[in-house]
Design an enzyme around this catalytic site. Structure first.
Site, PDB file in Angstrom:
ATOM      1  N   ILE A  97       0.838  -1.210   0.000  1.00 22.99           N
ATOM      2  CA  ILE A  97       0.000   0.000   0.000  1.00 22.99           C
ATOM      3  C   ILE A  97       0.872   1.260   0.000  1.00 22.99           C
ATOM      4  O   ILE A  97       0.560   2.248  -0.672  1.00 22.99           O
ATOM      5  CB  ILE A  97      -0.948  -0.025   1.226  1.00 22.99           C
ATOM      6  CG1 ILE A  97      -1.955  -1.183   1.096  1.00 22.99           C
ATOM      7  CG2 ILE A  97      -1.668   1.316   1.393  1.00 22.99           C
ATOM      8  CD1 ILE A  97      -2.740  -1.494   2.362  1.00 22.99           C
ATOM      9  N   ASP A 154      13.844   2.439  11.132  1.00 15.99           N
ATOM     10  CA  ASP A 154      12.877   1.610  11.851  1.00 15.99           C
ATOM     11  C   ASP A 154      12.003   2.555  12.668  1.00 15.99           C
ATOM     12  O   ASP A 154      12.531   3.315  13.500  1.00 15.99           O
ATOM     13  CB  ASP A 154      13.636   0.626  12.763  1.00 15.99           C
ATOM     14  CG  ASP A 154      12.717  -0.404  13.384  1.00 15.99           C
ATOM     15  OD1 ASP A 154      11.541  -0.084  13.662  1.00 15.99           O
ATOM     16  OD2 ASP A 154      13.172  -1.541  13.601  1.00 15.99           O
ATOM     17  N   ARG A 157       4.106  12.055  16.555  1.00 21.84           N
ATOM     18  CA  ARG A 157       4.678  13.008  17.518  1.00 21.84           C
ATOM     19  C   ARG A 157       5.748  13.874  16.859  1.00 21.84           C
ATOM     20  O   ARG A 157       5.768  15.095  17.029  1.00 21.84           O
ATOM     21  CB  ARG A 157       5.272  12.238  18.702  1.00 21.84           C
ATOM     22  CG  ARG A 157       5.877  13.140  19.764  1.00 21.84           C
ATOM     23  CD  ARG A 157       6.358  12.353  20.959  1.00 21.84           C
ATOM     24  NE  ARG A 157       7.396  11.392  20.601  1.00 21.84           N
ATOM     25  CZ  ARG A 157       7.917  10.501  21.442  1.00 21.84           C
ATOM     26  NH1 ARG A 157       7.473  10.441  22.681  1.00 21.84           N
ATOM     27  NH2 ARG A 157       8.855   9.661  21.041  1.00 21.84           N
ATOM     28  N   TYR A 184      -2.570  -7.927  16.781  1.00 25.27           N
ATOM     29  CA  TYR A 184      -2.760  -7.059  15.610  1.00 25.27           C
ATOM     30  C   TYR A 184      -4.060  -6.252  15.760  1.00 25.27           C
ATOM     31  O   TYR A 184      -4.098  -5.041  15.507  1.00 25.27           O
ATOM     32  CB  TYR A 184      -2.780  -7.908  14.334  1.00 25.27           C
ATOM     33  CG  TYR A 184      -2.817  -7.106  13.047  1.00 25.27           C
ATOM     34  CD1 TYR A 184      -1.670  -6.507  12.538  1.00 25.27           C
ATOM     35  CD2 TYR A 184      -4.006  -6.961  12.326  1.00 25.27           C
ATOM     36  CE1 TYR A 184      -1.692  -5.778  11.346  1.00 25.27           C
ATOM     37  CE2 TYR A 184      -4.041  -6.236  11.138  1.00 25.27           C
ATOM     38  CZ  TYR A 184      -2.889  -5.652  10.651  1.00 25.27           C
ATOM     39  OH  TYR A 184      -2.920  -4.922   9.469  1.00 25.27           O
ATOM     40  N   LYS A 237      -4.358  -2.139  15.937  1.00 24.62           N
ATOM     41  CA  LYS A 237      -5.083  -1.330  14.950  1.00 24.62           C
ATOM     42  C   LYS A 237      -6.247  -0.559  15.590  1.00 24.62           C
ATOM     43  O   LYS A 237      -6.579   0.542  15.146  1.00 24.62           O
ATOM     44  CB  LYS A 237      -5.556  -2.214  13.791  1.00 24.62           C
ATOM     45  CG  LYS A 237      -4.389  -2.732  12.923  1.00 24.62           C
ATOM     46  CD  LYS A 237      -3.620  -1.592  12.259  1.00 24.62           C
ATOM     47  CE  LYS A 237      -2.545  -2.069  11.308  1.00 24.62           C
ATOM     48  NZ  LYS A 237      -1.842  -0.970  10.620  1.00 24.62           N
ATOM     49  N   THR A 241      -1.280  -7.618  -1.073  1.00 30.58           N
ATOM     50  CA  THR A 241       0.072  -7.059  -0.885  1.00 30.58           C
ATOM     51  C   THR A 241       1.009  -8.174  -0.408  1.00 30.58           C
ATOM     52  O   THR A 241       0.551  -9.234   0.042  1.00 30.58           O
ATOM     53  CB  THR A 241       0.075  -5.950   0.186  1.00 30.58           C
ATOM     54  OG1 THR A 241      -0.160  -6.564   1.465  1.00 30.58           O
ATOM     55  CG2 THR A 241      -0.938  -4.865  -0.079  1.00 30.58           C
TER      56      THR A 241
HETATM   57  N1  LIG Z   1      -2.672  -5.946   3.180  1.00 28.35           N
HETATM   58  C1  LIG Z   1      -3.748  -5.972   3.948  1.00 28.35           C
HETATM   59  O1  LIG Z   1      -4.632  -6.839   3.803  1.00 28.35           O
HETATM   60  C2  LIG Z   1      -3.950  -4.922   5.011  1.00 28.35           C
HETATM   61  C3  LIG Z   1      -5.228  -4.815   5.591  1.00 28.35           C
HETATM   62  C4  LIG Z   1      -5.438  -3.850   6.568  1.00 28.35           C
HETATM   63  C5  LIG Z   1      -4.406  -3.016   6.951  1.00 28.35           C
HETATM   64  N2  LIG Z   1      -3.170  -3.154   6.373  1.00 28.35           N
HETATM   65  C6  LIG Z   1      -2.117  -2.237   6.826  1.00 28.35           C
HETATM   66  O2  LIG Z   1      -1.623  -1.538   5.699  1.00 28.35           O
HETATM   67  C7  LIG Z   1      -0.281  -1.127   5.956  1.00 28.35           C
HETATM   68  C8  LIG Z   1       0.586  -1.520   4.787  1.00 28.35           C
HETATM   69  O3  LIG Z   1       0.605  -2.939   4.712  1.00 28.35           O
HETATM   70  P1  LIG Z   1       0.850  -3.746   3.361  1.00 28.35           P
HETATM   71  O4  LIG Z   1      -0.238  -4.726   3.248  1.00 28.35           O
HETATM   72  O5  LIG Z   1       1.142  -2.829   2.271  1.00 28.35           O
HETATM   73  O6  LIG Z   1       2.126  -4.597   3.823  1.00 28.35           O
HETATM   74  P2  LIG Z   1       3.601  -4.710   3.241  1.00 28.35           P
HETATM   75  O7  LIG Z   1       4.270  -5.704   4.142  1.00 28.35           O
HETATM   76  O8  LIG Z   1       3.554  -4.944   1.793  1.00 28.35           O
HETATM   77  O9  LIG Z   1       4.206  -3.258   3.533  1.00 28.35           O
HETATM   78  C9  LIG Z   1       4.502  -2.819   4.837  1.00 28.35           C
HETATM   79  C10 LIG Z   1       5.799  -2.031   4.784  1.00 28.35           C
HETATM   80  O10 LIG Z   1       6.059  -1.522   6.101  1.00 28.35           O
HETATM   81  C11 LIG Z   1       7.442  -1.673   6.359  1.00 28.35           C
HETATM   82  N3  LIG Z   1       7.672  -1.741   7.805  1.00 28.35           N
HETATM   83  C12 LIG Z   1       7.195  -2.655   8.669  1.00 28.35           C
HETATM   84  N4  LIG Z   1       7.663  -2.425   9.897  1.00 28.35           N
HETATM   85  C13 LIG Z   1       8.445  -1.321   9.819  1.00 28.35           C
HETATM   86  C14 LIG Z   1       9.210  -0.593  10.763  1.00 28.35           C
HETATM   87  N5  LIG Z   1       9.291  -0.978  12.054  1.00 28.35           N
HETATM   88  N6  LIG Z   1       9.888   0.493  10.366  1.00 28.35           N
HETATM   89  C15 LIG Z   1       9.849   0.883   9.059  1.00 28.35           C
HETATM   90  N7  LIG Z   1       9.151   0.216   8.091  1.00 28.35           N
HETATM   91  C16 LIG Z   1       8.455  -0.872   8.484  1.00 28.35           C
HETATM   92  C17 LIG Z   1       7.815  -2.991   5.668  1.00 28.35           C
HETATM   93  O11 LIG Z   1       9.220  -3.105   5.439  1.00 28.35           O
HETATM   94  C18 LIG Z   1       7.000  -2.909   4.396  1.00 28.35           C
HETATM   95  O12 LIG Z   1       7.733  -2.302   3.350  1.00 28.35           O
HETATM   96  C19 LIG Z   1       0.112  -1.764   7.286  1.00 28.35           C
HETATM   97  O13 LIG Z   1      -0.031  -0.820   8.322  1.00 28.35           O
HETATM   98  C20 LIG Z   1      -0.905  -2.883   7.443  1.00 28.35           C
HETATM   99  O14 LIG Z   1      -1.093  -3.235   8.789  1.00 28.35           O
HETATM  100  C21 LIG Z   1      -2.920  -4.069   5.409  1.00 28.35           C
END
Ligand SMILES: NC(=O)c1ccc[n+]([C@@H]2O[C@H](COP(=O)([O-])OP(=O)(O)OC[C@H]3O[C@@H](n4cnc5c(N)ncnc54)[C@H](O)[C@@H]3O)[C@@H](O)[C@H]2O)c1
Length: 253
Positions: A17, A64, A128, A161, A165, A196
């Site tokens: 995303i 991070d 923050r 999780y 959230k 994703t």
């Molecule tokens: N894919 C889904 O179904 C879904 C549904 C609801 C919410 N989300 C939320 O959407 C957001 C994006 O998720 P996504 O599905 O694109 O996943 P993804 O794993 O493809 O992308 C997440 C990115 O966050 C980075 N990341 C994780 N922890 C980190 C940290 N401590 N410091 C810096 N970077 C960090 C990862 O390296 C990765 O590039 C997340 O917050 C996830 O919880 C995803």
């Protein structure tokens, strides 16, 4: 477009995303400060985005979001690098554990805290830093936090999780009461299951949970979540703050 030459910070930029949001912002002519802790994927994202926009419109930082000093330095350096205040922030980085769903009595302290430390405390540290004096455009702007349908309903086997959230949504609503006077809007988006790498990795580990039926009968695409994030970042949504927007194909009510 309202985002042209606006400075937007973006965590989670290396994948899913976050990367889709970065592509859309690049096409809209925004200045984008990309951040992620996955160095190789972030480098690949930067390279790809450089073909969509001028590289002077981009900066890239491996960090991070659990590290207070890294987050503070990133935000401070971003305003120096682009020589302008921040207009918007997309706090997208998030983590889902890869273990098979577990009931609460089987979850260790470390497992619970790992999820909360990224999705809740890490996101708190980003917001923050973004709201410190002198960082945001004095005329205001917009912050978008990525929550989840897991921030709206419970899922058996996924309590860390889900808790993290719900906290994202709670932080967003509370902070909106503090930032309105500065004309800084803050909203959350709540995606349903989205195609994703996070979901692919969970499926490979048998970690995908049974979900309620989706009215539209399919999972979402990251671009469909990105469209909502970008709309909330822009002036088109100027009277919206403290809201949680579902983008879930009609999974929950
Ligand atoms: N894919 C889904 O179904 C879904 C549904 C609801 C919410 N989300 C939320 O959407 C957001 C994006 O998720 P996504 O599905 O694109 O996943 P993804 O794993 O493809 O992308 C997440 C990115 O966050 C980075 N990341 C994780 N922890 C980190 C940290 N401590 N410091 C810096 N970077 C960090 C990862 O390296 C990765 O590039 C997340 O917050 C996830 O919880 C995803």
């Amino acid at each position: 477009m309202s985002l042209t030459n606006k400075l937007i910070t973006l965590t989670g930029a290396a994948s899913g995303i976050g990367l889709s949001t970065a592509r859309l912002l690049a096409r809209r002519g925004a200045l984008i400060a990309l951040a992620d802790y996955d160095k190789p994927n972030l480098e690949a994202a930067y390279k790809e985005l450089s073909s969509l926009t001028k590289s002077s419109n981009l900066s890239s930082t491996t960090l991070d979001i659990r590290s207070t000093s890294s987050v503070n330095n990133w935000i401070e350096n971003t305003t120096k690098h682009f020589k302008r205040p921040i207009d918007g922030c997309a706090n997208i980085a998030g983590f889902h554990p890869l273990w098979t769903p577990k009931n609460v009595q089987d979850i260790s302290d470390e497992e619970f805290e790992e999820v909360l430390s990224i999705n809740t405390t890490g996101l708190f540290k980003c917001v923050r830093a973004q709201l410190k004096e002198g960082v945001f455009n004095p005329f205001g702007g917009s912050i978008v936090n990525v929550g989840s349908v897991s921030g709206l309903i419970g899922f058996a086997g996924d309590s860390p999780y889900v808790a993290s959230k719900h906290a994202t949504h709670g932080l967003t609503k509370s902070i909106s009461k503090e930032t309105g006077a500065r004309n800084i809007r803050i909203n959350a988006v709540a995606p349903g299951q989205t195609n994703t790498p996070m979901v692919h990795a969970m499926a490979a580990h048998k970690g995908v949970l049974p979900t309620p039926p989706v009215s539209l009968g399919r999972e979402g695409q990251p671009e469909e979540v990105a469209e909502l994030i970008v709309w909330l970042l822009g002036d088109e949504s100027r009277y919206i703050t403290g809201s949680v927007y579902r983008v879930d194909g009609g999974m929950v009510e």
